[in-house]
Enzyme design. Structure first.
Site, PDB file in Angstrom:
ATOM      1  N   GLY A  64       0.760  -1.238   0.000  1.00 29.18           N
ATOM      2  CA  GLY A  64       0.000   0.000   0.000  1.00 29.18           C
ATOM      3  C   GLY A  64       0.790   1.286   0.000  1.00 29.18           C
ATOM      4  N   TRP A  66       2.374   2.864  -2.416  1.00 28.17           N
ATOM      5  CA  TRP A  66       2.052   3.765  -3.532  1.00 28.17           C
ATOM      6  C   TRP A  66       0.694   4.434  -3.311  1.00 28.17           C
ATOM      7  CZ3 TRP A  66       3.830   2.130  -9.099  1.00 28.17           C
ATOM      8  CH2 TRP A  66       5.219   2.060  -9.120  1.00 28.17           C
ATOM      9  N   ASP A  97      -4.985  -5.745  -5.931  1.00 24.39           N
ATOM     10  CA  ASP A  97      -3.893  -6.683  -5.724  1.00 24.39           C
ATOM     11  C   ASP A  97      -4.472  -8.059  -5.446  1.00 24.39           C
ATOM     12  OD1 ASP A  97      -0.652  -6.120  -4.893  1.00 24.39           O
ATOM     13  OD2 ASP A  97      -1.469  -8.101  -4.506  1.00 24.39           O
ATOM     14  N   ASP A 113      -7.197 -11.403  -8.925  1.00 23.03           N
ATOM     15  CA  ASP A 113      -6.136 -11.692  -9.888  1.00 23.03           C
ATOM     16  C   ASP A 113      -6.364 -10.862 -11.147  1.00 23.03           C
ATOM     17  OD1 ASP A 113      -4.349 -12.781 -11.728  1.00 23.03           O
ATOM     18  OD2 ASP A 113      -4.643 -14.833 -11.035  1.00 23.03           O
ATOM     19  N   ASP A 138       2.886  -1.601 -10.057  1.00 25.45           N
ATOM     20  CA  ASP A 138       4.072  -2.164  -9.404  1.00 25.45           C
ATOM     21  C   ASP A 138       3.965  -3.695  -9.404  1.00 25.45           C
ATOM     22  OD1 ASP A 138       6.554  -1.798  -8.169  1.00 25.45           O
ATOM     23  OD2 ASP A 138       5.712  -1.906  -6.164  1.00 25.45           O
ATOM     24  N   LYS A 178       6.317  -0.931 -13.701  1.00 24.73           N
ATOM     25  CA  LYS A 178       7.586  -1.569 -13.342  1.00 24.73           C
ATOM     26  C   LYS A 178       7.952  -2.618 -14.386  1.00 24.73           C
ATOM     27  CE  LYS A 178       7.927  -4.286  -9.621  1.00 24.73           C
ATOM     28  NZ  LYS A 178       8.109  -4.564  -8.181  1.00 24.73           N
TER      29      LYS A 178
END
Length: 224
Positions: A64, A66, A97, A113, A138, A178
């Site tokens: 968490g 970000w 997430d 997912d 990320d 990322k």
């Protein structure tokens, strides 16, 4: 029973580096859940991506940090330097997430997912037809140690994030993603260049020198 001495030495060295890391210490001091907050902070300060009033989607949000940074950017100026972790919020943050996320006030969290259509449908429903200002990702797969397999799984997550961004971003919107240097990296850079009017590769100072991690920022999505 035999013990893996080399593994213990590596773990001890990593723990020592982690405990003495400047950004780890700063995160504790400033109340961030992870040092990763400073990666997004550096990217944002370099490119001016995050502004109050925006709608931002945080992919791969756990634990968490970000979302915390985004929340502080959306706090009114009267909250003081750096914003506030609680209270008034000028903007919308939707976090996603596979892992659980400890609640952050004002942040809507979806657990699921990103590969699954049902999760994407829930995310689209949360957007309510609104165009997104910024997507930050990320996301990274659980690594198997098999380079070719890990690269392919990482590339898939990046491509999914890119597809989501191209569908949902405003014409002036941005994707922060990322990536890892290695097999397939040049192809991902080319894919970003085909997808956005401006592409910026960034290696934040908060990203460890030994890490292959880097970030690609795409601004101004082209028509799909």
């Amino acid at each position: 029973m035999k013990t893996n001495t080399k593994s213990k030495k590596v773990n001890k060295a990593w723990l020592n580096d982690h405990v003495n890391d400047t950004y780890v210490k700063l995160a504790r001091k400033e109340g961030y859940r992870a040092r990763a907050a400073y990666k997004l902070k550096e990217i944002d300060e370099a490119l001016g991506l995050i502004r109050p009033g925006q709608l931002v989607v945080d992919l791969g949000a756990a634990p968490g940090a970000w979302s915390q940074y985004l929340r502080r950017r959306f706090a009114p100026a009267k909250a003081g330097s750096g914003g506030a972790a609680v209270g008034e919020l000028d903007g919308t943050i939707i976090a996603l997430d596979l892992a659980e996320l400890e609640p952050i006030e004002g942040v809507r969290f979806i657990q699921g997912d990103f590969h699954e259509p049902a999760t994407l449908a829930e995310l689209q429903a949360a957007l309510g037809g609104r165009a997104v200002d910024v997507v930050v990702s990320d996301m990274a797969p659980n690594l198997s140690g098999i380079a070719a397999s890990d690269s392919a799984r990482m590339a898939l997550l990046i491509e999914l994030a890119l597809e989501f961004a191209l569908i949902n971003l405003k014409p002036t919107g941005a994707l922060v993603c990322k990536v890892f240097h290695g097999s397939g990296h040049s192809q991902l850079v080319e894919l970003f260049k085909k997808s956005f009017r401006v592409v910026k590769p960034i290696k934040p100072k908060a990203s460890r020198d030994k890490s292959a991690e880097t970030f690609l920022v795409g601004i101004g999505p082209k028509k799909r």
